[in-house]
Design an enzyme around this catalytic site. Structure first.
Site, PDB file in Angstrom:
ATOM      1  N   LEU A 136     -32.611   8.324  19.246  1.00  0.00           N
ATOM      2  CA  LEU A 136     -31.674   9.439  19.277  1.00  0.00           C
ATOM      3  C   LEU A 136     -30.334   8.924  18.775  1.00  0.00           C
ATOM      4  O   LEU A 136     -29.970   7.765  19.014  1.00  0.00           O
ATOM      5  CB  LEU A 136     -31.498   9.985  20.700  1.00  0.00           C
ATOM      6  CG  LEU A 136     -32.706  10.652  21.360  1.00  0.00           C
ATOM      7  CD1 LEU A 136     -32.372  11.048  22.804  1.00  0.00           C
ATOM      8  CD2 LEU A 136     -33.156  11.874  20.576  1.00  0.00           C
ATOM      9  N   ASP A 137     -29.583   9.783  18.073  1.00  0.00           N
ATOM     10  CA  ASP A 137     -28.229   9.407  17.680  1.00  0.00           C
ATOM     11  C   ASP A 137     -27.444   8.975  18.914  1.00  0.00           C
ATOM     12  O   ASP A 137     -27.670   9.477  20.021  1.00  0.00           O
ATOM     13  CB  ASP A 137     -27.506  10.598  17.048  1.00  0.00           C
ATOM     14  CG  ASP A 137     -27.951  10.861  15.626  1.00  0.00           C
ATOM     15  OD1 ASP A 137     -28.683  10.024  15.077  1.00  0.00           O
ATOM     16  OD2 ASP A 137     -27.563  11.910  15.079  1.00  0.00           O
ATOM     17  N   MET A 138     -26.493   8.103  18.703  1.00  0.00           N
ATOM     18  CA  MET A 138     -25.645   7.638  19.798  1.00  0.00           C
ATOM     19  C   MET A 138     -25.015   8.810  20.556  1.00  0.00           C
ATOM     20  O   MET A 138     -24.933   8.801  21.788  1.00  0.00           O
ATOM     21  CB  MET A 138     -24.548   6.741  19.230  1.00  0.00           C
ATOM     22  CG  MET A 138     -23.618   6.128  20.253  1.00  0.00           C
ATOM     23  SD  MET A 138     -22.409   5.050  19.432  1.00  0.00           S
ATOM     24  CE  MET A 138     -21.550   4.384  20.857  1.00  0.00           C
ATOM     25  N   ALA A 139     -24.583   9.826  19.823  1.00  0.00           N
ATOM     26  CA  ALA A 139     -23.874  10.941  20.442  1.00  0.00           C
ATOM     27  C   ALA A 139     -24.801  11.952  21.104  1.00  0.00           C
ATOM     28  O   ALA A 139     -24.348  12.844  21.821  1.00  0.00           O
ATOM     29  CB  ALA A 139     -23.013  11.646  19.395  1.00  0.00           C
ATOM     30  N   THR A 140     -26.112  11.857  20.872  1.00  0.00           N
ATOM     31  CA  THR A 140     -27.080  12.818  21.398  1.00  0.00           C
ATOM     32  C   THR A 140     -27.636  12.339  22.727  1.00  0.00           C
ATOM     33  O   THR A 140     -27.932  11.157  22.901  1.00  0.00           O
ATOM     34  CB  THR A 140     -28.236  13.015  20.398  1.00  0.00           C
ATOM     35  OG1 THR A 140     -27.697  13.403  19.127  1.00  0.00           O
ATOM     36  CG2 THR A 140     -29.205  14.079  20.878  1.00  0.00           C
TER      37      THR A 140
END
Length: 504
Positions: free
Chosen positions: A350-354
């Site tokens: 998952l993206d860091m921000a997700t």
């Protein structure tokens, strides 16, 4: 020339300069950028959009001022400082002599014609000799002599043709070498003419700093068109102390891209790092917010576990896997919790921000089976996002191929020629009183930033995810959550759905 920042709303001057690659815009930068946008709205209406860098500094008399420049855009408006690309002296590359190539080409053509003509004539004589032998009336010595002559002459002409080919190749190779040297020397001349100066008063030329990029012309040009280095060079030359810096987008967006109007973006490291390492020498920079150990004492939240699998609820802002910075990541946490696990464990990211469900395998056989399931598209995922506005349609499928924007990492772009296929099914769940849409995404493919760019792009939903500081507008977090993942369990063969309720 620095412009006075009239009625500055913030006079805080901590002596700590903006960390260029990831930051929150300083109030003074926002104020200066508003003046720049006002100027562009009045003088550039209808023109192409552009990324505008702003540098706020304290002038020798103590007054705050700012300068601005357009990044990757050759602006002729005197309101903006020129990039190094615009400051370069004119190119003086003279055409190289091509006599050797032309002569070698002519000799090759002549040798080829002689060889082919003789080959054709020799073939006709061979057929004639065969007819003579068939008639029974012939001079054996004459036929043998004729055959030997043709064979020897053919070999001689063929060799001459091969030598002519090699001579032409050598001439072209020499020309390419001379061209390379000439182009490199021209770059050296042009780059060597521009002086740099940093805070410590140390001086260098562009050539001194960028000599390693002479054979990477496209990247070199992108570096020279970057706005911030030119702004810093002006500041140090004018004895102005930089206070804060930032860049934001103004105007229409290119068809391959998605950017929020007025959004501030980090400076692309690939294009800036070499020059900034020199120019910012001696400056005290803010800490990189991404390098902070935010999850040092984080307690893992396991949402599912059996003998083969474990699923965590990854918080927004935490890396899925180790990165360049020494901060906690979920993969390392999983490896620590399960030292007896065999195989790589990691199944997806998952993206860091997700935030949301992140699945790991405990053994090689499970990892292999689920990797194949991911590859064949039989693993289904559901994401929940909150969009800045409601899409035009309440449901549908987005099909926009994506690839990396090479000089704007980690940004991706829509690219129909080189992009990889990316499809996302979506459904609007509701729209709140602020006009923000809650949407369920069902990605068919798994490309980097797929949901973020599919949401923000004009050919997608034209509705960025709230908090998307790459394709929309920054907020307290990225409002994107991996809510559920569904697949056939590789051991039990039963359909398994793992869910983590959306936190927003």
């Amino acid at each position: 020339m620095f412009k006075e920042l009239e009625h500055a709303e913030c006079t805080d001057d901590s002596g700590v300069l903006t960390y260029p690659y990831h930051y929150r815009a300083h109030p003074l930068v926002i104020q200066a950028a508003n003046f720049v946008r006002q100027h562009l709205n009045e003088h550039a209406c209808g023109q192409a959009g552009r990324l505008v860098a702003v540098l706020v500094g304290r002038m020798p008399d103590g007054v705050l001022g700012f300068i601005a420049a357009c990044d990757q855009f050759d602006c002729t408006d005197s309101y903006f400082e020129k990039t190094f690309w615009q400051q370069l002296p004119s190119e003086e590359l003279k055409p190289l002599n091509t006599d050797r190539i032309e002569k070698a080409f002519e000799e090759k053509i002549a040798a080829q014609e002689k060889y082919l003509n003789f080959k054709e004539a020799a073939h006709a004589r061979k057929e004639h000799r065969q007819r003579q032998r068939a008639s029974g009336v012939f001079n054996p010595e004459a036929l043998i002599a004729s055959s030997q002559f043709d064979s020897g002459e053919l070999d001689r002409l063929k060799l001459k043709y091969i030598l002519a080919l090699q001579a032409e190749e050598a001439a072209r190779s020499d020309f390419q070498h001379r061209t390379h040297i000439a182009v490199e020397n021209e770059w050296k001349r042009r780059l060597g003419s521009i002086q740099l100066q940093n805070k410590l008063g140390r001086k260098a030329t562009l050539l001194d700093v960028l000599s390693g990029y002479l054979n990477q012309e496209d990247l070199l040009k992108a570096i020279l068109r970057s706005a911030l280095p030119a702004l810093l060079n002006v500041a140090y030359a004018e004895k102005v102390a930089p206070v804060a810096m930032g860049q934001s987008w103004w105007g229409p967006v290119a068809s391959y891209d998605a950017r929020g109007e007025g959004t501030f973006f980090g400076f692309a490291r690939e294009r800036h790092e070499k020059l900034l390492n020199f120019l910012l020498e001696g400056e005290k920079l803010e800490k990189n917010q991404l390098s902070l150990q935010t999850f040092k004492d984080w307690k893992p939240e396991i949402v599912y576990e059996d003998d083969d699998l474990v699923a965590f609820n990854k918080p927004a802002g935490m890396l899925s896997v180790p990165g360049k910075l020494p901060v906690n990541d979920l993969y390392s946490v999983a490896m620590t919790l399960y030292p007896e696990a065999t195989g790589p464990m990691l199944l997806h990211r998952l993206d860091m921000a997700t935030s949301g469900v992140l699945l790991f395998a405990k053994n090689k056989s499970t990892h292999r089976a689920l990797q194949m399931a991911f590859a064949h598209g039989s693993v289904r995922k559901r994401y929940i996002a909150l969009l800045e506005r409601a899409p035009a349609q309440t449901s549908g499928e987005i099909d926009l191929p994506l690839c990396l924007n090479p000089y704007e990492r980690p940004r991706q772009m829509v690219e129909y020629t080189y992009g990889k296929p990316a499809q996302t099914v979506y459904k609007v769940l509701n729209v709140n009183e602020n006009g923000q849409a809650r949407v369920a995404f069902y990605p068919k493919t798994d490309r980097t930033h797929q949901l973020r760019l599919h949401a923000a792009h004009a050919e997608g939903l034209a509705a960025p995810i709230i908090g998307d500081d790459l394709y929309g507008h920054a907020a307290d977090r990225l409002y994107l959550h991996a809510e559920a993942i569904r697949f056939i369990h590789p051991t039990t063969r039963e359909l398994l759905t793992i869910e983590v309720p959306c936190p927003f």
